[in-house]
Design a protein around this motif. Structure first.
Motif, mmCIF file in Angstrom:
data_model
loop_
_atom_site.group_PDB
_atom_site.id
_atom_site.type_symbol
_atom_site.label_atom_id
_atom_site.label_comp_id
_atom_site.label_asym_id
_atom_site.label_seq_id
_atom_site.Cartn_x
_atom_site.Cartn_y
_atom_site.Cartn_z
ATOM 1 N N PRO A 24 0.798 -1.228 0.000
ATOM 2 C CA PRO A 24 0.000 0.000 0.000
ATOM 3 C C PRO A 24 0.831 1.278 0.000
ATOM 4 C CG PRO A 24 -1.021 -1.615 1.430
ATOM 5 C CD PRO A 24 0.290 -2.203 0.996
ATOM 6 N N ILE A 25 1.904 1.337 0.789
ATOM 7 C CA ILE A 25 2.674 2.580 0.830
ATOM 8 C C ILE A 25 3.437 2.777 -0.481
ATOM 9 C CG2 ILE A 25 4.806 1.682 1.863
ATOM 10 C CD1 ILE A 25 3.004 4.963 2.765
ATOM 11 N N VAL A 50 -2.329 -3.088 -5.515
ATOM 12 C CA VAL A 50 -1.892 -4.035 -4.490
ATOM 13 C C VAL A 50 -2.758 -5.290 -4.571
ATOM 14 C CG1 VAL A 50 -1.125 -2.212 -2.916
ATOM 15 C CG2 VAL A 50 -3.461 -3.068 -2.750
ATOM 16 N N PRO A 51 -2.277 -6.425 -4.021
ATOM 17 C CA PRO A 51 -3.168 -7.582 -3.902
ATOM 18 C C PRO A 51 -4.375 -7.205 -3.050
ATOM 19 C CG PRO A 51 -0.885 -8.216 -3.486
ATOM 20 C CD PRO A 51 -0.916 -6.712 -3.527
ATOM 21 N N ALA A 52 -5.550 -7.575 -3.505
ATOM 22 C CA ALA A 52 -6.773 -7.044 -2.889
ATOM 23 C C ALA A 52 -7.279 -7.869 -1.720
ATOM 24 C CB ALA A 52 -7.865 -6.917 -3.942
ATOM 25 N N GLY A 99 -5.790 -2.067 3.062
ATOM 26 C CA GLY A 99 -4.635 -1.398 2.487
ATOM 27 C C GLY A 99 -5.007 -0.267 1.550
ATOM 28 N N PHE A 100 -6.181 -0.346 0.947
ATOM 29 C CA PHE A 100 -6.609 0.708 0.042
ATOM 30 C C PHE A 100 -6.873 2.021 0.780
ATOM 31 C CE2 PHE A 100 -7.077 -3.007 -2.502
ATOM 32 C CZ PHE A 100 -6.953 -2.597 -3.819
ATOM 33 N N LEU A 132 -14.641 -2.329 -0.429
ATOM 34 C CA LEU A 132 -13.955 -1.339 -1.256
ATOM 35 C C LEU A 132 -14.937 -0.332 -1.838
ATOM 36 C CD1 LEU A 132 -11.469 -3.647 -3.214
ATOM 37 C CD2 LEU A 132 -10.927 -2.079 -1.330
ATOM 38 N N VAL A 133 -16.098 -0.811 -2.245
ATOM 39 C CA VAL A 133 -17.100 0.070 -2.825
ATOM 40 C C VAL A 133 -17.757 0.928 -1.750
ATOM 41 C CG1 VAL A 133 -19.367 0.091 -3.939
ATOM 42 C CG2 VAL A 133 -17.549 -1.385 -4.838
ATOM 43 N N ARG A 134 -18.202 0.276 -0.679
ATOM 44 C CA ARG A 134 -18.954 0.990 0.360
ATOM 45 C C ARG A 134 -18.117 2.077 1.030
ATOM 46 N NH1 ARG A 134 -18.877 -0.482 5.354
ATOM 47 N NH2 ARG A 134 -18.274 -2.619 4.826
ATOM 48 N N GLU A 135 -16.820 1.836 1.204
ATOM 49 C CA GLU A 135 -15.953 2.837 1.817
ATOM 50 C C GLU A 135 -15.337 3.782 0.780
ATOM 51 O OE1 GLU A 135 -13.126 1.275 4.586
ATOM 52 O OE2 GLU A 135 -14.546 -0.175 5.426
#
Length: 402
Positions: free
Chosen positions: A217-218, A239-241, A246-247, A273-276
Motif C-alpha cells: 500500500p505505501i 496491491v493484492p486485494a 490497504g486501500f 472497497l465500494v462501500r468505503e
C-alpha cells in the motif's frame, strides 16, 4: 422451454477458450464463456461433471432461479472455477431469452444509457520511445483511452510488454515460466514514462496503467502521488486485494484514481472497497463474476457509491464474454470504460459476432440475444493446448505476485 442439452466446447484458435452451449426443446440455443486463463480444464470439468447434468430438464426462462440453484445449491460457494461455470450458464440463458423475445440482451436490461461503449487499448513496448509509437497507433485507430506499459530498465521481461502488440497473451508455456521483478526499478521508471507520453499527446487522451498487484500500500501511494501531474484515468490493481484495508492507506496519500477487480468473483469481494469509496472503478467481468445477473448486482452497488465500471477485457475472455459485457456496458448508468484487447482472426472466425468497433467505441450487436455464436466444426480444428501463466520472483529469488 426445457433445457435438453448442455455441451462444453474447448478450443484453441491461438489460445484456449471454454464455451458452454445450451439448447432447449424448441431448438433455441445460447452460448456462455467459461474461460479461466491457465485453468481452463478445471472449469470445463466442473461444467461437464457437475453443472451440465443438473441443467437438463430445467426451465431455460428461469435465469434468476437457476443462478441461485447453482450458487446456493453447490454449498461450496464462490471461487473462480465455480463462478466461471455459473457465469457460462447465466450468459447462455440470457442469450436464449433474448432470442425468444426477439431483442438484443441490452433491451432486456433496460435499453441504452449511451450510444457507444468507450474502450481502451494496450500500448506497450520495451522503451519509452517505442511506446510513444504504439500510443500513436491506438490514437490513429480512434481510441480515446490507452493503457501504457513499458519495459523496466534492468529487468529482462515486464508484465504487459509483448512481441505482438495487438494480441497480448501472457500464458506462454505448458509449464509456468518465471520472471524477475524489482519494485525499486519500477517505481523509478514509471513516472518518467508518463511524463513523456503526456508531453507528446497532451491532456485529451485518457491514460491508464496496470500495476498488476505488485506493490504494498505505501509503495502504491508513492506511485499514485508521483503520477498525479500526469492525470491518469486510473492505476489498476495497485496491491493484492485480499487485504482491502490497504486501500485506505493509498487513498490517504494520492488522488490518482484506482481500479481493481478483474480477479473478483462475487459482490462480497468488493463490497467493502465500494462501500468505503476506496476505489473509483470496479473491473469485475461477466465470465469471472457469475455472469450478467451477478455482475449487474455488483455494478448497481457500485453506482450507489460513485464507483464506475471498468470491466476486464483481455484476450483470454472470448468474443462471447465481450458480447455479453457490451450489452451490460451499454445499459448500466455508471459505466466508465471497457478494456478491449482484440482477438486474432482465427478466434473471430470460431466465434462469429455482430459487435463492432468504430471511432473509439464498441457497439453491441442488434441481433436477438447476445449476437455471437460458436462455429463448432471450426472450433474442433483447434484442439486444446496446455498453457500456463508466468510466475514472478524478486531478484533474490523470493516468490512475488505476478
Amino acid at each position: 422451454m426445457r433445457i435438453t442439452d448442455a455441451k462444453v466446447i474447448v478450443t484453441c484458435p491461438g489460445r484456449n477458450f471454454v464455451t458452454l452451449k445450451i439448447v432447449t426443446e424448441d431448438g433455441v440455443s445460447g452460448v456462455g464463456d467459461a474461460t479461466l486463463n491457465g485453468r481452463e480444464l478445471a472449469v470445463a470439468s466442473y461444467l461437464t461433471e457437475h453443472v451440465a447434468p443438473a441443467l437438463i430438464g430445467r426451465d431455460a426462462a428461469r435465469i434468476e432461479d437457476t443462478w441461485q440453484y447453482l450458487y446456493k445449491g453447490a454449498y461450496w460457494r464462490r471461487g473462480p472455477v465455480t463462478m466461471s461455470a455459473i457465469a457460462a450458464v447465466d450468459t447462455a440463458l440470457w442469450d436464449i431469452k433474448g432470442k425468444v423475445a426477439g431483442l438484443p440482451v441490452y433491451q432486456l436490461l433496460g435499453g441504452r444509457s449511451r450510444e457507444g461503449v468507450t474502450v481502451y487499448g494496450h500500448a506497450n513496448a520495451d522503451t519509452v520511445d517505442d511506446v510513444l509509437v504504439e500510443v500513436a497507433r491506438y490514437a490513429d485507430l480512434g481510441y480515446k483511452a490507452v493503457r501504457v506499459q513499458t519495459g523496466v530498465p534492468g529487468l529482462d521481461t515486464t508484465y504487459g510488454v509483448s512481441g505482438d502488440k495487438l494480441f497480448y497473451e501472457p500464458a506462454d508455456a505448458a509449464i509456468a515460466s518465471e520472471a524477475t521483478w524489482s519494485t525499486e526499478a519500477y517505481l523509478n521508471s514509471v513516472p518518467g514514462v508518463f511524463a513523456r507520453v503526456r508531453e507528446e499527446f497532451g491532456p485529451g487522451l485518457k491514460l491508464l496503467h496496470d500495476v498488476h498487484h505488485r506493490l504494498t500500500p505505501i509503495e502504491a501511494a508513492r506511485l499514485g502521488k508521483s503520477l498525479e501531474p500526469h492525470a491518469l484515468t486510473w492505476i489498476e490493481d495497485p496491491v493484492p486485494a485480499e487485504l482491502q484495508e490497504g486501500f485506505r492507506l493509498i487513498r490517504q496519500h494520492t488522488t490518482t484514481p484506482i481500479a481493481v477487480g478483474e480477479v473478483f468473483n462475487t459482490i462480497w469481494d468488493c463490497e467493502q472497497l465500494v462501500r468505503e469509496q476506496l476505489i473509483d472503478y470496479i473491473r469485475a467481468t461477466v465470465v469471472h463474476a457469475g455472469g450478467i445477473t451477478h455482475l449487474r448486482r455488483i455494478f448497481d452497488l457500485a453506482g450507489l457509491y460513485h464507483v464506475r465500471t471498468g470491466s476486464h477485457g483481455a484476450t483470454d475472455l472470448s468474443p462471447v464474454c465481450m458480447a455479453a459485457a457490451l450489452h451490460l456496458d451499454i445499459a448500466v448508468p455508471n459505466f466508465g470504460l471497457q478494456e478491449y484487447m482484440r482477438h486474432t482472426p482465427e478466434t473471430d472466425a470460431v466465434f462469429p459476432h455482430g459487435y463492432r468497433f468504430e471511432d473509439g467505441y464498441l457497439h453491441p450487436s442488434e441481433e436477438p440475444g447476445l449476437g455471437v455464436d460458436i462455429d463448432e466444426e471450426l472450433a474442433a480444428q483447434y484442439p486444446y493446448r496446455p498453457a500456463a501463466l508466468p510466475v514472478n520472483r524478486l531478484l533474490d529469488g523470493t516468490m512475488h505476485s505476478w
